[in-house]
Design a protein around this motif. Structure first.
Motif, PDB file in Angstrom:
ATOM      1  N   SER A 119       0.974  -1.202  -0.054  1.00 55.88           N
ATOM      2  CA  SER A 119       0.037  -0.144  -0.175  1.00 55.88           C
ATOM      3  C   SER A 119       0.791   1.496   0.054  1.00 55.88           C
ATOM      4  CB  SER A 119      -0.845  -0.138   1.149  1.00 55.88           C
ATOM      5  OG  SER A 119      -1.569  -1.057   1.150  1.00 55.88           O
ATOM      6  N   ASN A 120       0.518   2.209  -0.982  1.00 53.49           N
ATOM      7  CA  ASN A 120       1.138   3.432  -0.925  1.00 53.49           C
ATOM      8  C   ASN A 120       0.669   4.394   0.194  1.00 53.49           C
ATOM      9  OD1 ASN A 120       2.733   5.658  -1.684  1.00 53.49           O
ATOM     10  ND2 ASN A 120       2.208   5.549  -3.807  1.00 53.49           N
ATOM     11  N   ASP A 121       1.578   4.871   1.258  1.00 55.34           N
ATOM     12  CA  ASP A 121       0.971   5.876   2.317  1.00 55.34           C
ATOM     13  C   ASP A 121       1.273   7.218   1.856  1.00 55.34           C
ATOM     14  OD1 ASP A 121       3.909   6.319   2.412  1.00 55.34           O
ATOM     15  OD2 ASP A 121       4.097   5.251   4.210  1.00 55.34           O
ATOM     16  N   PHE A 122       1.723   7.586   0.504  1.00 55.38           N
ATOM     17  CA  PHE A 122       1.955   8.802   0.035  1.00 55.38           C
ATOM     18  C   PHE A 122       2.545   9.800   1.015  1.00 55.38           C
ATOM     19  CE2 PHE A 122      -1.669   7.013  -2.077  1.00 55.38           C
ATOM     20  CZ  PHE A 122      -1.374   6.983  -3.519  1.00 55.38           C
ATOM     21  N   GLY A 123       3.314   9.005   1.970  1.00 57.22           N
ATOM     22  CA  GLY A 123       3.915  10.016   2.884  1.00 57.22           C
ATOM     23  C   GLY A 123       3.128  10.790   4.113  1.00 57.22           C
ATOM     24  N   VAL A 124       1.860  10.275   4.292  1.00 54.72           N
ATOM     25  CA  VAL A 124       1.106  10.658   5.264  1.00 54.72           C
ATOM     26  C   VAL A 124       1.456  10.148   6.473  1.00 54.72           C
ATOM     27  CG1 VAL A 124      -1.259  10.519   5.999  1.00 54.72           C
ATOM     28  CG2 VAL A 124      -0.840  10.756   3.844  1.00 54.72           C
ATOM     29  N   PRO A 125       1.766  10.988   7.615  1.00 58.32           N
ATOM     30  CA  PRO A 125       2.304  10.889   8.875  1.00 58.32           C
ATOM     31  C   PRO A 125       1.249   9.912   9.630  1.00 58.32           C
ATOM     32  CG  PRO A 125       2.202  13.015   8.453  1.00 58.32           C
ATOM     33  CD  PRO A 125       1.497  12.566   7.294  1.00 58.32           C
ATOM     34  N   GLY A 126       2.124   8.774  10.161  1.00 54.98           N
ATOM     35  CA  GLY A 126       1.105   7.961  11.124  1.00 54.98           C
ATOM     36  C   GLY A 126       0.372   6.716  10.414  1.00 54.98           C
TER      37      GLY A 126
ATOM     38  N   VAL B 184      -6.743  12.806   3.536  1.00 58.81           N
ATOM     39  CA  VAL B 184      -6.335  12.730   4.691  1.00 58.81           C
ATOM     40  C   VAL B 184      -4.972  13.150   5.114  1.00 58.81           C
ATOM     41  CG1 VAL B 184      -5.470  10.797   6.436  1.00 58.81           C
ATOM     42  CG2 VAL B 184      -7.266  10.609   4.778  1.00 58.81           C
ATOM     43  N   THR B 185      -4.586  13.911   6.167  1.00 60.60           N
ATOM     44  CA  THR B 185      -3.446  14.723   6.299  1.00 60.60           C
ATOM     45  C   THR B 185      -2.675  13.894   7.448  1.00 60.60           C
ATOM     46  OG1 THR B 185      -4.467  15.918   7.952  1.00 60.60           O
ATOM     47  CG2 THR B 185      -4.419  16.859   5.723  1.00 60.60           C
ATOM     48  N   ALA B 186      -3.295  13.250   8.282  1.00 63.44           N
ATOM     49  CA  ALA B 186      -2.354  12.406   9.259  1.00 63.44           C
ATOM     50  C   ALA B 186      -3.344  11.317   9.872  1.00 63.44           C
ATOM     51  CB  ALA B 186      -1.843  13.414  10.351  1.00 63.44           C
ATOM     52  N   LEU B 187      -2.757  10.327  10.381  1.00 63.48           N
ATOM     53  CA  LEU B 187      -3.508   9.334  11.034  1.00 63.48           C
ATOM     54  C   LEU B 187      -2.764   9.185  12.737  1.00 63.48           C
ATOM     55  CD1 LEU B 187      -3.767   6.031   8.855  1.00 63.48           C
ATOM     56  CD2 LEU B 187      -5.362   8.081   9.123  1.00 63.48           C
ATOM     57  N   GLU B 188      -3.628   9.171  13.592  1.00 58.31           N
ATOM     58  CA  GLU B 188      -3.345   9.039  15.007  1.00 58.31           C
ATOM     59  C   GLU B 188      -3.974   7.753  15.738  1.00 58.31           C
ATOM     60  OE1 GLU B 188      -4.515  12.966  16.686  1.00 58.31           O
ATOM     61  OE2 GLU B 188      -3.128  14.237  15.388  1.00 58.31           O
ATOM     62  N   ASP B 189      -3.899   7.560  16.931  1.00 59.29           N
ATOM     63  CA  ASP B 189      -4.379   6.530  17.510  1.00 59.29           C
ATOM     64  C   ASP B 189      -6.054   6.709  17.619  1.00 59.29           C
ATOM     65  OD1 ASP B 189      -4.789   4.196  19.035  1.00 59.29           O
ATOM     66  OD2 ASP B 189      -4.455   4.944  21.017  1.00 59.29           O
ATOM     67  N   ARG B 190      -6.605   6.026  16.783  1.00 62.31           N
ATOM     68  CA  ARG B 190      -8.128   5.945  16.638  1.00 62.31           C
ATOM     69  C   ARG B 190      -8.723   7.191  16.169  1.00 62.31           C
ATOM     70  NH1 ARG B 190     -10.482   1.755  19.982  1.00 62.31           N
ATOM     71  NH2 ARG B 190      -8.763   0.657  21.176  1.00 62.31           N
TER      72      ARG B 190
END
Length: 437
Positions: free
Chosen positions: A125-132, A251-257
């Motif tokens: 999967s390509n995360d495109f550099g999105v943090p988290g 989507v700019t970032a993923l965090e816990d939940r």
């Protein structure tokens, strides 16, 4: 003096790689050839089925193929491992040490020679550099990942069921799926199919109303490979199920939940699935000096030989094949891998006979997306009829089901493949509708 066998090494037992070794083994056997399949897993399951495994709608134990038994049947050898490096001068590959769950070494670093090497190692999967993304999202790239998601989903459903039984009427299972392609759309629908059935498996107060699914797509619409009208139909069907479809949403970032999006707001989620694109694995960059794209895919000629080496071929998601007259490389689809495997087989035969190789001709047979048992939409024929025939409903569902049947025949042959199709019909009747363990 014993003549040295021609050694053909295929790395990757996905749909394309497994079909290729079956054809090579059936043609050459073991008398003058040594066909070797290398894969880090012991079994194969068709990747388009992983969303059903993740939702619990499919028991992978019934559909997976054990490489060892398949190898004995079709006259090739299976080696359990993953490729670490390629020595193009010595014509050898090195596999990484095989380590168990305790960190103990099972098989040490291994060197395998080749006369011809085929790389069919798929993509990630390509995360495109999105943090988290790597820290907080789950993926559906192989069976272990699908099994992990299913277990986490079941745990979340059990918690929610218990919460309702103890008085919390607002408890929900919140799932965010990033990526509005086929994988994301099919998973979203399959989750509702599973949720409808859970009350029959011990979760007395759980149903689809306790499920909140958000499907997040950065582009202007979901399913960009389909006609706009069909994509709109699919979106409408998803929203009728209860899916919250968010297109034009970055989507700019993923965090816990939590999923943070471009307008500064966020979406709370118990489970996050990342299904937003495909690229080559990171280890390809250090594996050899083969020419790669920016997305870590191996650049191949129309013959599917790598640009750097005539004896190295690549197919499937790990290959970037830009045919003359086309603006974009061949898309990473199951039908592409199948067609590429057929050409690589033909070209390996021609290369050994000293004959000119053939160029790849991609036949776009269209795209189909299954919304579980609720609906199926797609387009058929593609450039075979100079245009597209749009289908949905039972016709599309029938054709969608036939794609898996064609895959079974491709990797097992007609007789065994047909037998497994019949067994599959019986299993649909006698087996449980959900796998909860």
């Amino acid at each position: 003096m014993t003549q040295r066998k021609t050694q053909i090494v295929v790395v990757g037992g996905g749909a394309g790689g497994l079909e290729l070794v079956r054809k090579l083994g059936a043609r050459y056997g073991r008398k003058r050839h040594d066909i070797i399949l290398i894969d880090r897993n012991l079994t194969h399951i068709w990747k388009p089925l992983l969303h059903e495994v993740a939702a619990g709608s499919l028991d992978a134990n019934l559909d997976e193929v054990g490489y060892g038994g398949h190898a004995v049947r079709w006259g090739y050898r299976f080696f359990n491992g993953s490729i670490e490096s390629i020595d193009r001068v010595a014509r050898t590959i090195t596999t990484a040490p095989l380590i168990d769950e305790r960190g103990d070494e099972i098989i040490g670093r291994h060197s395998i020679r080749y006369d011809y090497l085929v790389l069919a190692i798929g993509g990630i999967s390509n995360d495109f550099g999105v943090p988290g993304v790597r820290e907080h999202a789950m993926f559906l790239e192989d069976r272990p990942q699908a099994d992990r998601f299913r277990q986490k989903l079941l745990n979340a459903c059990l918690r929610t069921n218990h919460a309702h039984q103890t008085g919390d009427a607002h408890a929900r299972v919140r799932v965010s799926i990033v990526g509005g392609g086929a994988t994301g759309v099919e998973l979203a629908a399959e989750l509702y199919n599973a949720a409808k059935a859970l009350r029959h498996y011990g979760l007395e107060v759980f149903d689809e109303t306790k499920l909140e699914v958000s499907l997040i797509e950065a582009g202007p619409r979901i399913l960009p490979a389909l006609d706009e009208a069909l994509a709109a139909t699919a979106k409408l069907e998803l929203e009728r199920l209860g899916v919250r479809v968010l297109d034009n949403t970055q989507v700019t970032a993923l965090e816990d939940r939590r999923v943070r999006i471009g307008d500064g707001t966020s979406i709370d989620a118990d489970l996050i699935v990342w299904a937003a694109g495909v690229k080559g694995a990171e280890e390809i960059k250090t594996m050899s000096d083969l020419e790669l794209t920016r997305g870590n895919q191996i650049v191949v000629r129309p013959t599917l030989q790598s640009k750097a080496d005539d004896r190295i071929y690549a197919l499937g998601d790990c290959a970037s094949c830009l045919l003359p007259g086309r603006e974009r490389p061949i898309p990473p689809r199951a039908q592409s891998a199948h067609q590429m495997a057929s050409l690589v087989f033909t070209n390996l035969v021609l290369a050994q006979e000293g004959k000119p190789l053939r160029d790849f001709v991609y036949q776009d047979h269209g795209s189909l997306v299954s919304l579980s048992r609720f609906s199926t939409v797609g387009s058929l024929m593609g450039n075979l009829i100079g245009g597209r025939m749009f289908v949905q409903g039972w016709i599309a569902r029938t054709v969608y089901t036939s794609l898996y049947r064609m895959h079974l025949i491709a990797i097992h042959g007609w007789w065994r493949g047909t037998g497994l199709i019949l067994i599959g019909h019986v299993n649909q009747i006698v087996r449980p509708k959900l796998k909860l363990h």
